[in-house]
Design a protein around this motif. Structure first.
Motif, PDB file in Angstrom:
ATOM      1  N   TYR A 108      -2.080   4.474   3.267  1.00 60.83           N
ATOM      2  CA  TYR A 108      -3.105   3.560   2.761  1.00 60.83           C
ATOM      3  C   TYR A 108      -2.881   2.191   3.398  1.00 60.83           C
ATOM      4  O   TYR A 108      -1.764   1.880   3.842  1.00 60.83           O
ATOM      5  N   PRO A 123       0.831  -1.219   0.000  1.00 63.09           N
ATOM      6  CA  PRO A 123       0.000   0.000   0.000  1.00 63.09           C
ATOM      7  C   PRO A 123       0.862   1.265   0.000  1.00 63.09           C
ATOM      8  O   PRO A 123       1.938   1.277   0.599  1.00 63.09           O
ATOM      9  N   PHE A 160      -6.450  -0.977  -1.719  1.00 64.29           N
ATOM     10  CA  PHE A 160      -5.950  -0.232  -0.570  1.00 64.29           C
ATOM     11  C   PHE A 160      -6.929   0.898  -0.252  1.00 64.29           C
ATOM     12  O   PHE A 160      -7.511   1.488  -1.156  1.00 64.29           O
TER      13      PHE A 160
END
Lengths: 180, 729
Positions: B599, B595, B719
């Motif tokens: 995120y 990610p 994500f």
């Protein structure tokens, strides 16, 4: 005196809430009210964790403060046992029992206003059945029986397994035990 | 009071209720069960595990549902959802009457119509499709037993198109992966002998939260028997909490762990050498293939220490063959899912657990004749060859591919029957495609008990009655012991709802296909089938479930010669079949994407109170869990200045924003991941309880990782970041 106890194995409980639904349907409780509930207690820090699930309800204490607190005798024990019941026709809804209960296990019945609580499903117990929550539990983590009978499953479990009860320091002698 | 807040999560207590003034003289309510009690056998349909049980009425009123002790699916106990099944019957928001899409004053709207009008409309549209495009252009998209009747209807009409989201959005990869290895899939109920396992390995399988009844019961039996449970999950799931080993793996790296385990088993000589020599092929290629995948290598990918990888592999070997590496159920994760399932199958093969006690049993069902109806016409085309030509190894319909092939003038499919499946919440990020398909299709019929997103796209919406009000096809499942179960209607259908068999028959008669439903009442067909195996409807009304003797062995005999249904007749560690179709013959690892900053991996799963969106408006189950919450690690909560109970929205890597959802701050999740329970965030205002509560994971899955072998939709490549409510305003 007959002492009925519930023994719940927290090692097997998955916190699924089937006990809550089974109680609610068996006892035809109105929307928004439940006589039992599930607590999740997680301890530790990621990634060293333990989670304990506990199905909780009235502890049917052998020294029940609610019975003493009730000014009208509406709260009483059933047939020389520790099963604590409420007689709606005698209940004034004064809530003294709610204040007296260490477990927050009493509820106000809607729409009538009398105080309601777990009965250990005495209507099933008198037919030789387990309470609805115990009968429904898909993990078989809940057991019910007479502690006054040394041969009962609950007596044997408590004799052989480490266990605890909630708020024992109140002196109420709660009769719902948790195997740990 | 802290505990009070906590309780609200699991069950609402009475203290917050309206408090009347002091009163006296309430009558004591009658004790439950003191009235006239009637019992009726049922097969639960709240999820698709199909447990057999009993519905009780008291004084004519619905009372409760309990498991049938003779039933292997429920083992006598219903789960949370099954116990709350009466809520499906009671739900005041149910679909009540047939509805037809009409244009009034230039605006499209649904008009309540008679069954007659709705069914005439469907039959006439079907005839038009047959004339214009061919009678093979209809597809059934289905999840549930009643789909059987529509499959017969469409087959008789000339259309064999059929897909269930339970394949390409759920179990498909594991069944294909296992079939490539052992010649057979895992099936449902899963053929896992967990009650006898000494070691169980769960790869992201969250048994206990996923409440497939006998799965949970047999697994917890193993926990009670002190079997070693090894749980691999980025989240401290309920199962992880019952496990001796919790491996909080970096999301998406399961394949690296599996390859390292295989490496240890082979290179430490821990695998079942006799079993492999007797039954398997491809060990040499496999041994060479996994040589580089040492536990030290896997540590760098998974974050699981090499020592733990070795120790757990040895633990598996110590208990083999009573070691079950669980196949999982919803396994469409990263697009390499068939290969990951292959790795799991290979691991089981090395442990010798397939066909052995404590591993995988050989299921058996009752040999039950089908009711005699005319043979369906040979379809004009092989729709799978036409539509699913990119996935020749997929043995079943791929819902996402069917949707793609229903868009545009030259699309293959021209009509859909959608039975019991809310597609926009089942197929990831599919709402736009379904909208486009709805524009192209000449007919979309939706049959359901509840209003939901898919009904909004339909030309015709037909209200089916619930499982508590209808006779369903006989349950004849592959199990430990062959058994039949019959679900009888406990109540009259509410409102103007009808059973699926009645609806299918009515349409058939309008198309001169009545010969395929040659009875007045479906009970005649069920009774005939039961008579063929020495039972009857009357007997089943008493029993609910009837067991039959096994005719085959439940496990391989020691040293038994076994012919596997693979091309080589052996367990294929190395798959020539995959190689010949251009796929990797042995599973390979590809590192997942990480990610971006701030995120998190979007992880999702089930909760015991719900069968995804299907139960979300069920009044009983709604009370237990009215909305989902997004689980975040305390480190993340501190970063975003969030506390438990705060509302946030989730925004994914492509800017898609969720409904608002409460935060649950918990140590039970990795700091690089968040978790929500699937099924929430329903937007249909007709779901008066569930509408706008919680967040829907499905719409956040705009990055879909397609499995090149079976076409499944990998959903875990997404994500999200957290957007506090005030920042959105």
């Amino acid at each position: 005196m007959k002492v009925y106890a519930m023994v719940i194995d927290t090692n097997l409980c998955i916190g699924c809430g089937d006990c809550v639904v089974a109680c609610k349907t068996e006892n035809k409780l109105p929307a928004g009210l439940n006589r039992d509930w599930v607590v999740e207690a997680t301890r530790g820090r990621y990634p060293d964790l333990t989670t304990e699930f506990r199905s909780e309800r009235c502890n049917h204490c052998t020294h029940a403060t609610c019975v003493h607190a009730c000014p009208t005798g509406a709260t009483y024990t059933w047939q020389n046992s520790n099963i604590v019941l409420v007689e709606p026709s005698k209940c004034t809804g004064c809530k003294a029992c709610i204040a007296a209960c260490p477990y927050d296990a009493r509820l106000i019945m809607t729409p009538d206003g009398y105080i309601d609580k777990c009965t250990f499903c005495h209507h099933r117990v008198e037919k030789g059945q387990d309470p609805a929550c115990v009968s429904a539990c898909p993990t078989h983590c809940m057991h019910f029986g007479l502690l006054s009978d040394a041969q009962s499953t609950v007596s044997r479990l408590l004799a052989t397994r480490p266990h605890k009860a909630l708020l024992e320091e109140t002196g109420n002698e709660p009769q719902v035990y948790y195997l740990t | 009071m802290k505990r009070r807040e906590f309780l609200k999560l699991s069950a609402m207590l009475g203290a917050g209720a309206a408090t009347p003034a002091l009163m006296t003289g309430c009558a004591s309510p009658r004790l439950p069960g003191s009235g006239q009690v009637e019992a009726s056998p049922i097969v639960c349909n709240v999820c698709f595990w199909r447990c057999a049980g009993t519905v009780y009425k008291e004084d004519g009123q619905p009372w409760k549902v309990e498991g049938n002790p003779e039933d292997l699916h429920s083992l006598g106990r219903f789960c949370t959802r099954g116990s709350g099944g009466l809520g499906m019957y009671r739900d005041p928001d149910r679909l009540r009457q047939p509805m037809l899409r009409v244009t009034e004053n230039g605006q499209q709207t649904f008009k309540p119509v008679s069954w007659e009008e709705a069914l005439d409309f469907i039959a006439s549209r079907m005839s038009n499709i047959a004339e214009t495009h061919g009678e093979d252009r209809l597809c059934l998209l289905s999840h549930g037993v009643g789909g059987t009747h529509f499959r017969r209807l469409l087959g008789a009409f000339g259309s064999t198109g059929f897909a269930q989201p339970s394949f390409a959005q759920c179990r498909g990869p594991r069944d294909v992966g296992f079939a490539l290895t052992f010649g057979e899939g895992v099936g449902s109920p899963d053929r896992t002998d967990m009650e006898n396992s000494r070691c169980i390995v769960l790869i992201g399988s969250h048994l206990g939260e996923n409440l497939h009844n006998s799965q949970v019961q047999t697994w917890i039996k193993a926990v009670e028997n002190r079997a070693t449970v090894i749980t691999v999950d980025p989240r401290f799931s309920v199962a992880a909490g019952k496990s001796r080993y919790w491996l909080p793996i970096r999301p998406g790296t399961d394949m690296a762990l599996l390859l390292a385990w295989i490496h240890v088993l082979i290179h430490e000589g821990l695998y079942d050498q006799d079993y492999i020599a007797r039954y398997a092929t491809g060990l040499e290629q496999l041994a060479e293939h996994v040589l580089p995948f040492s536990p030290e290598w896997a540590f760098l990918e998974t974050g699981i220490s090499a020592d733990v990888i070795r120790e757990t592999a040895r633990e598996m070997a110590r208990h083999a063959p009573a070691t079950l590496v669980h196949p999982g159920r919803h396994v469409t994760w990263y697009g390499d899912d068939t290969q990951r399932s292959r790795a799991i199958a290979i691991l089981n093969a090395l442990l010798g657990s397939w066909g052995r006690e404590g591993g995988y049993f050989i299921p058996e069902r009752v040999s039950l004749p089908s009711y005699p109806v005319p043979e369906a016409p040979e379809p004009r085309t092989d729709w799978m060859a036409e539509v699913q030509k990119d996935y020749p190894l997929a043995p079943a319909g791929i819902t996402n591919v069917v949707i793609e092939n229903s868009i545009g003038d030259d699309a293959f499919f021209k009509g859909w029957f959608v039975y019991g499946t809310n597609l926009p919440y089942s197929v990831p990020s599919s709402a736009d495609q379904i909208q486009a398909a709805a524009q192209s299709l000449d007919l979309m019929v939706v049959v359901d008990t509840m209003p939901c997103a898919i009904t909004g796209y339909a030309d015709v919406v037909l209200p089916e009655c619930t499982y508590l009000e209808r006779l369903d096809p006989i349950r004849n499942s592959p199990e430990r012991q062959p058994a039949l179960a019959v679900s009888f209607p406990a109540f009259e259908p509410r409102y103007d709802s009808k059973p699926a068999w009645w609806i299918a028959k009515q349409i058939a008669e309008r198309l001169d296909l009545g010969a395929y439903f040659p009875w007045e009442d479906y009970a005649e067909e069920v009774d005939w089938q039961l008579q063929q195996v020495g039972s009857s409807l009357e007997e089943m009304r008493q029993l609910g479930v009837k067991s039959f003797p096994r005719t085959t062995a439940k496990f391989f005999e020691p040293g038994e010669a076994v012919e596997f249904r693979t091309p080589s007749g052996r367990i294929e560690l190395y798959s020539e079949m995959l190689a010949s179709f251009g796929h990797d013959p042995l599973p390979k690892y590809a590192p997942p994407r990480r990610p971006p900053e701030r995120y998190f991996h979007l992880s999702y799963g089930r909760a015991p109170a719900h069968t995804f969106g299907r139960t979300i408006n069920n009044p009983t189950l709604f009370e237990l869990m009215p909305e989902n919450a997004v689980w975040v690690n305390p480190l993340v909560a501190r970063d975003f200045a969030l506390s438990s109970g705060d509302y946030v929205r989730l925004r994914n890597q492509d800017g898609v924003v969720s409904n608002r959802v409460r935060v649950r701050v918990t140590e039970r999740i990795r700091p690089d991941s968040v978790f929500i329970v699937h099924g929430f965030g329903q937007k249909d205002p007709r779901l008066r309880l569930a509408s706008q509560r919680g967040a829907d994971d499905n719409h956040l899955m705009t990055r879909v990782l397609i499995d090149p072998i079976m076409g499944g939709t990998g959903m875990r490549g997404n994500f999200v970041t957290l957007v506090p409510e005030e920042q959105l305003a």
